[in-house]
Enzyme design. Structure first.
Site, PDB file in Angstrom:
ATOM      1  N   GLY A   1       0.839  -1.204   0.000  1.00  0.00           N
ATOM      2  CA  GLY A   1       0.000   0.000   0.000  1.00  0.00           C
ATOM      3  C   GLY A   1       0.866   1.243   0.000  1.00  0.00           C
ATOM      4  O   GLY A   1       0.629   2.208   0.729  1.00  0.00           O
TER       5      GLY A   1
ATOM      6  N   VAL B   1      -3.146  -6.892  -2.497  1.00  0.00           N
ATOM      7  CA  VAL B   1      -3.106  -7.829  -1.366  1.00  0.00           C
ATOM      8  C   VAL B   1      -4.428  -8.562  -1.158  1.00  0.00           C
ATOM      9  O   VAL B   1      -4.495  -9.518  -0.393  1.00  0.00           O
ATOM     10  CB  VAL B   1      -2.679  -7.145  -0.033  1.00  0.00           C
ATOM     11  CG1 VAL B   1      -1.292  -6.541  -0.156  1.00  0.00           C
ATOM     12  CG2 VAL B   1      -3.692  -6.116   0.430  1.00  0.00           C
TER      13      VAL B   1
ATOM     14  N   LYS C   1      -8.775  -5.866  12.088  1.00  0.00           N
ATOM     15  CA  LYS C   1      -7.553  -5.467  12.797  1.00  0.00           C
ATOM     16  C   LYS C   1      -7.323  -6.347  14.036  1.00  0.00           C
ATOM     17  O   LYS C   1      -6.173  -6.653  14.369  1.00  0.00           O
ATOM     18  CB  LYS C   1      -7.612  -3.988  13.178  1.00  0.00           C
ATOM     19  CG  LYS C   1      -7.596  -3.041  11.957  1.00  0.00           C
ATOM     20  CD  LYS C   1      -6.332  -3.180  11.112  1.00  0.00           C
ATOM     21  CE  LYS C   1      -6.230  -2.117  10.032  1.00  0.00           C
ATOM     22  NZ  LYS C   1      -5.045  -2.242   9.186  1.00  0.00           N
TER      23      LYS C   1
ATOM     24  N   TYR D   1     -14.081  -3.365   9.957  1.00  0.00           N
ATOM     25  CA  TYR D   1     -12.713  -2.867  10.160  1.00  0.00           C
ATOM     26  C   TYR D   1     -12.152  -3.361  11.494  1.00  0.00           C
ATOM     27  O   TYR D   1     -11.021  -3.828  11.577  1.00  0.00           O
ATOM     28  CB  TYR D   1     -12.723  -1.334  10.107  1.00  0.00           C
ATOM     29  CG  TYR D   1     -11.347  -0.700  10.168  1.00  0.00           C
ATOM     30  CD1 TYR D   1     -10.499  -0.717   9.068  1.00  0.00           C
ATOM     31  CD2 TYR D   1     -10.896  -0.077  11.335  1.00  0.00           C
ATOM     32  CE1 TYR D   1      -9.239  -0.129   9.120  1.00  0.00           C
ATOM     33  CE2 TYR D   1      -9.642   0.519  11.393  1.00  0.00           C
ATOM     34  CZ  TYR D   1      -8.818   0.495  10.287  1.00  0.00           C
ATOM     35  OH  TYR D   1      -7.574   1.074  10.340  1.00  0.00           O
TER      36      TYR D   1
ATOM     37  N   SER E   1       1.407   3.454  -2.341  1.00  0.00           N
ATOM     38  CA  SER E   1       1.082   4.503  -3.314  1.00  0.00           C
ATOM     39  C   SER E   1       0.785   5.847  -2.666  1.00  0.00           C
ATOM     40  O   SER E   1       0.917   6.892  -3.300  1.00  0.00           O
ATOM     41  CB  SER E   1      -0.123   4.079  -4.160  1.00  0.00           C
ATOM     42  OG  SER E   1      -1.218   3.782  -3.325  1.00  0.00           O
ATOM     43  N   ARG E   2       0.324   5.833  -1.400  1.00  0.00           N
ATOM     44  CA  ARG E   2      -0.044   7.099  -0.743  1.00  0.00           C
ATOM     45  C   ARG E   2      -0.089   6.883   0.773  1.00  0.00           C
ATOM     46  O   ARG E   2       0.144   5.774   1.258  1.00  0.00           O
ATOM     47  CB  ARG E   2      -1.394   7.613  -1.267  1.00  0.00           C
ATOM     48  CG  ARG E   2      -2.528   6.623  -1.162  1.00  0.00           C
ATOM     49  CD  ARG E   2      -3.736   7.024  -2.039  1.00  0.00           C
ATOM     50  NE  ARG E   2      -4.671   5.919  -2.160  1.00  0.00           N
ATOM     51  CZ  ARG E   2      -5.708   5.710  -1.351  1.00  0.00           C
ATOM     52  NH1 ARG E   2      -5.954   6.568  -0.368  1.00  0.00           N
ATOM     53  NH2 ARG E   2      -6.507   4.680  -1.521  1.00  0.00           N
TER      54      ARG E   2
HETATM   55  N1  LIG Z   1      -5.053   6.885   9.003  1.00  0.00           N
HETATM   56  C1  LIG Z   1      -5.365   6.461  10.218  1.00  0.00           C
HETATM   57  O1  LIG Z   1      -5.878   7.213  11.060  1.00  0.00           O
HETATM   58  C2  LIG Z   1      -5.083   5.023  10.586  1.00  0.00           C
HETATM   59  C3  LIG Z   1      -5.302   4.644  11.929  1.00  0.00           C
HETATM   60  C4  LIG Z   1      -5.037   3.332  12.302  1.00  0.00           C
HETATM   61  C5  LIG Z   1      -4.559   2.430  11.384  1.00  0.00           C
HETATM   62  N2  LIG Z   1      -4.368   2.823  10.066  1.00  0.00           N
HETATM   63  C6  LIG Z   1      -3.882   1.819   9.123  1.00  0.00           C
HETATM   64  O2  LIG Z   1      -2.758   2.310   8.432  1.00  0.00           O
HETATM   65  C7  LIG Z   1      -2.665   1.704   7.135  1.00  0.00           C
HETATM   66  C8  LIG Z   1      -2.473   2.781   6.075  1.00  0.00           C
HETATM   67  O3  LIG Z   1      -3.576   3.647   6.135  1.00  0.00           O
HETATM   68  P1  LIG Z   1      -3.584   5.114   5.507  1.00  0.00           P
HETATM   69  O4  LIG Z   1      -4.179   5.992   6.533  1.00  0.00           O
HETATM   70  O5  LIG Z   1      -2.286   5.437   4.898  1.00  0.00           O
HETATM   71  O6  LIG Z   1      -4.709   4.885   4.389  1.00  0.00           O
HETATM   72  P2  LIG Z   1      -4.866   5.463   2.904  1.00  0.00           P
HETATM   73  O7  LIG Z   1      -4.285   6.816   2.801  1.00  0.00           O
HETATM   74  O8  LIG Z   1      -6.304   5.228   2.579  1.00  0.00           O
HETATM   75  O9  LIG Z   1      -3.951   4.463   2.042  1.00  0.00           O
HETATM   76  C9  LIG Z   1      -4.287   3.114   1.955  1.00  0.00           C
HETATM   77  C10 LIG Z   1      -3.257   2.432   1.098  1.00  0.00           C
HETATM   78  O10 LIG Z   1      -3.594   1.038   1.026  1.00  0.00           O
HETATM   79  C11 LIG Z   1      -3.605   0.676  -0.340  1.00  0.00           C
HETATM   80  N3  LIG Z   1      -4.490  -0.465  -0.594  1.00  0.00           N
HETATM   81  C12 LIG Z   1      -5.793  -0.601  -0.310  1.00  0.00           C
HETATM   82  N4  LIG Z   1      -6.246  -1.793  -0.736  1.00  0.00           N
HETATM   83  C13 LIG Z   1      -5.176  -2.418  -1.303  1.00  0.00           C
HETATM   84  C14 LIG Z   1      -4.994  -3.667  -1.931  1.00  0.00           C
HETATM   85  N5  LIG Z   1      -6.011  -4.544  -2.075  1.00  0.00           N
HETATM   86  N6  LIG Z   1      -3.772  -4.003  -2.381  1.00  0.00           N
HETATM   87  C15 LIG Z   1      -2.733  -3.136  -2.256  1.00  0.00           C
HETATM   88  N7  LIG Z   1      -2.850  -1.920  -1.700  1.00  0.00           N
HETATM   89  C16 LIG Z   1      -4.061  -1.576  -1.220  1.00  0.00           C
HETATM   90  C17 LIG Z   1      -4.050   1.919  -1.091  1.00  0.00           C
HETATM   91  O11 LIG Z   1      -3.720   1.785  -2.456  1.00  0.00           O
HETATM   92  P3  LIG Z   1      -4.523   2.504  -3.668  1.00  0.00           P
HETATM   93  O12 LIG Z   1      -3.840   3.828  -3.871  1.00  0.00           O
HETATM   94  O13 LIG Z   1      -4.355   1.547  -4.801  1.00  0.00           O
HETATM   95  O14 LIG Z   1      -5.948   2.634  -3.239  1.00  0.00           O
HETATM   96  C18 LIG Z   1      -3.237   2.965  -0.349  1.00  0.00           C
HETATM   97  O15 LIG Z   1      -1.903   2.974  -0.786  1.00  0.00           O
HETATM   98  C19 LIG Z   1      -3.943   0.894   6.975  1.00  0.00           C
HETATM   99  O16 LIG Z   1      -3.693  -0.471   7.250  1.00  0.00           O
HETATM  100  C20 LIG Z   1      -4.869   1.474   8.028  1.00  0.00           C
HETATM  101  O17 LIG Z   1      -5.848   0.565   8.449  1.00  0.00           O
HETATM  102  C21 LIG Z   1      -4.611   4.094   9.660  1.00  0.00           C
END
Ligand SMILES: NC(=O)c1ccc[n+]([C@@H]2O[C@H](COP(=O)([O-])OP(=O)(O)OC[C@H]3O[C@@H](n4cnc5c(N)ncnc54)[C@H](OP(=O)(O)O)[C@@H]3O)[C@@H](O)[C@H]2O)c1
Length: 236
Positions: free
Chosen positions: A9, A60, A163, A159, A11-12
Site C-alpha cells: 500500500g 493484497v 484489525k 474494520y 502509493s499514498r
Molecule cells: N489513518 C489512520 O488514522 C489510521 C489509523 C489506524 C490504522 N491505520 C492503518 O494504516 C494503514 C495505512 O492507512 P492510511 O491511513 O495510509 O490509508 P490510505 O491513505 O487510505 O492508504 C491506503 C493504502 O492502502 C492501499 N491499498 C488498499 N487496498 C489495497 C490492496 N487490495 N492491495 C494493495 N494496496 C491496497 C491503497 O492503495 P490505492 O492507492 O491503490 O488505493 C493505499 O496505498 C492501513 O492499514 C490502516 O488501516 C490508519
C-alpha cells in the site's frame, strides 16, 4: 549489503511516507502497490531525491497477485529484511449507513478481511521463510486501536474485526520465529491525517509513521509478538 524492505500500500498515505523514510535510512524499498503506473510521478519524485525505491505490482486482496508478486520478488532479490503490511481499507466508514453494526453487510466484512487480514497473512506466510533462512527479519503489521478488544466500541464491525484478526496474525507468526532474529509486531499509528484518517485526525503522517519505523528497525533482542503505539506497548 543494503537492507531490503517491502512496504505494501505504498502509493499514498502512511505506506508512501514509510517507504520514503526507510529509503532515507539507507534501505532499498520495494514499494508494493495495486497500480504502479498511476503512481509513476510519486516514484519519480523519490528517485529524484536519490532514494533507492522500486515499484512492484501487488493487490493484497487477490491471492494470485500475492503469488505473482512473491515469485517475481524471489526471482529478483531472493531475500528480504523488512516487511511492512500497511495496505488497508476502511470501507464501513465509506459506504453510507454501513458503519452501524446492524447494517454491516457480509460482503463488507469479506472485502475488509481479504485486504486487512488475509493479504498480510499470506504475504507473511510466503516471505517469513526467507527471513528465517537469513536469520534476520522485521515484520510490521499496521493495525489499529479500533481492533483492541480491551477498548472495543460499537460500529465499524468489519474494520474492527479485521484489525483484531491481524493482531492474531502477528501473534501466530511471532511464535514461529523459533530463536531466529525475526521480530513480528503490530503497531497502531494513531489517528492520522491521510485519505483514510481524514483531515480531522489529530496526527500528521510524520507522527503516524514513527512507530512503524521503530518496529521496522528494532535491534536484535527487541520485542516480538507485541502491540505498540509510539514504541510503547498497548493493550490487545
Ligand atoms: N489513518 C489512520 O488514522 C489510521 C489509523 C489506524 C490504522 N491505520 C492503518 O494504516 C494503514 C495505512 O492507512 P492510511 O491511513 O495510509 O490509508 P490510505 O491513505 O487510505 O492508504 C491506503 C493504502 O492502502 C492501499 N491499498 C488498499 N487496498 C489495497 C490492496 N487490495 N492491495 C494493495 N494496496 C491496497 C491503497 O492503495 P490505492 O492507492 O491503490 O488505493 C493505499 O496505498 C492501513 O492499514 C490502516 O488501516 C490508519
Amino acid at each position: 549489503m543494503k537492507k531490503l524492505a517491502i512496504v505494501t500500500g505504498a502509493s499514498r498515505g502512511l505506506g508512501l511516507a514509510t517507504s520514503e523514510a526507510l529509503a532515507q535510512r539507507g534501505y532499498k524499498v520495494v514499494m508494493a502497490m495495486r497500480n504502479p503506473e498511476k503512481a509513476q510521478k510519486v516514484i519519480n519524485n523519490l528517485k529524484m531525491k536519490d532514494l533507492d525505491v522500486v515499484a512492484m505490482k501487488l493487490d493484497v486482496a487477490q491471492e494470485k497477485s500475492i503469488n505473482d508478486f512473491v515469485e517475481a520478488f524471489r526471482r529478483e532479490y531472493g531475500f528480504v529484511d523488512v516487511l511492512v503490511n500497511n495496505a488497508g481499507i476502511f470501507i464501513d466508514n465509506e459506504e453510507g449507513g454501513d458503519k452501524s453494526v446492524f447494517k454491516t453487510k457480509a460482503s463488507t466484512i469479506q472485502k475488509t478481511l481479504a485486504t486487512n487480514t488475509i493479504g498480510p497473512f499470506l504475504l507473511t506466510q510466503k516471505l517469513f521463510p526467507l527471513m528465517k533462512q537469513e536469520g534476520y527479519g522485521r515484520i510490521v503489521n499496521v493495525s489499529s486501536g479500533m481492533g483492541q478488544l480491551g477498548e472495543m466500541d460499537g460500529a465499524y464491525a468489519a474494520y474492527r474485526m479485521s484489525k483484531t484478526a491481524l493482531n492474531v496474525v502477528t501473534r501466530v507468526f511471532a511464535a514461529e520465529a523459533g530463536g531466529a532474529d525475526v521480530l513480528v509486531n503490530s503497531i497502531c499509528p494513531g489517528w492520522v491525517k491521510t485519505d483514510m484518517g481524514g483531515q480531522g485526525a489529530n496526527r500528521t503522517i510524520d507522527q503516524g509513521i514513527k512507530g512503524i519505523l521503530w518496529a521496522a528497525t528494532l535491534p536484535k533482542g527487541g520485542p516480538n509478538g507485541g502491540f505498540f503505539r509510539d514504541g510503547e506497548p498497548i493493550e490487545w
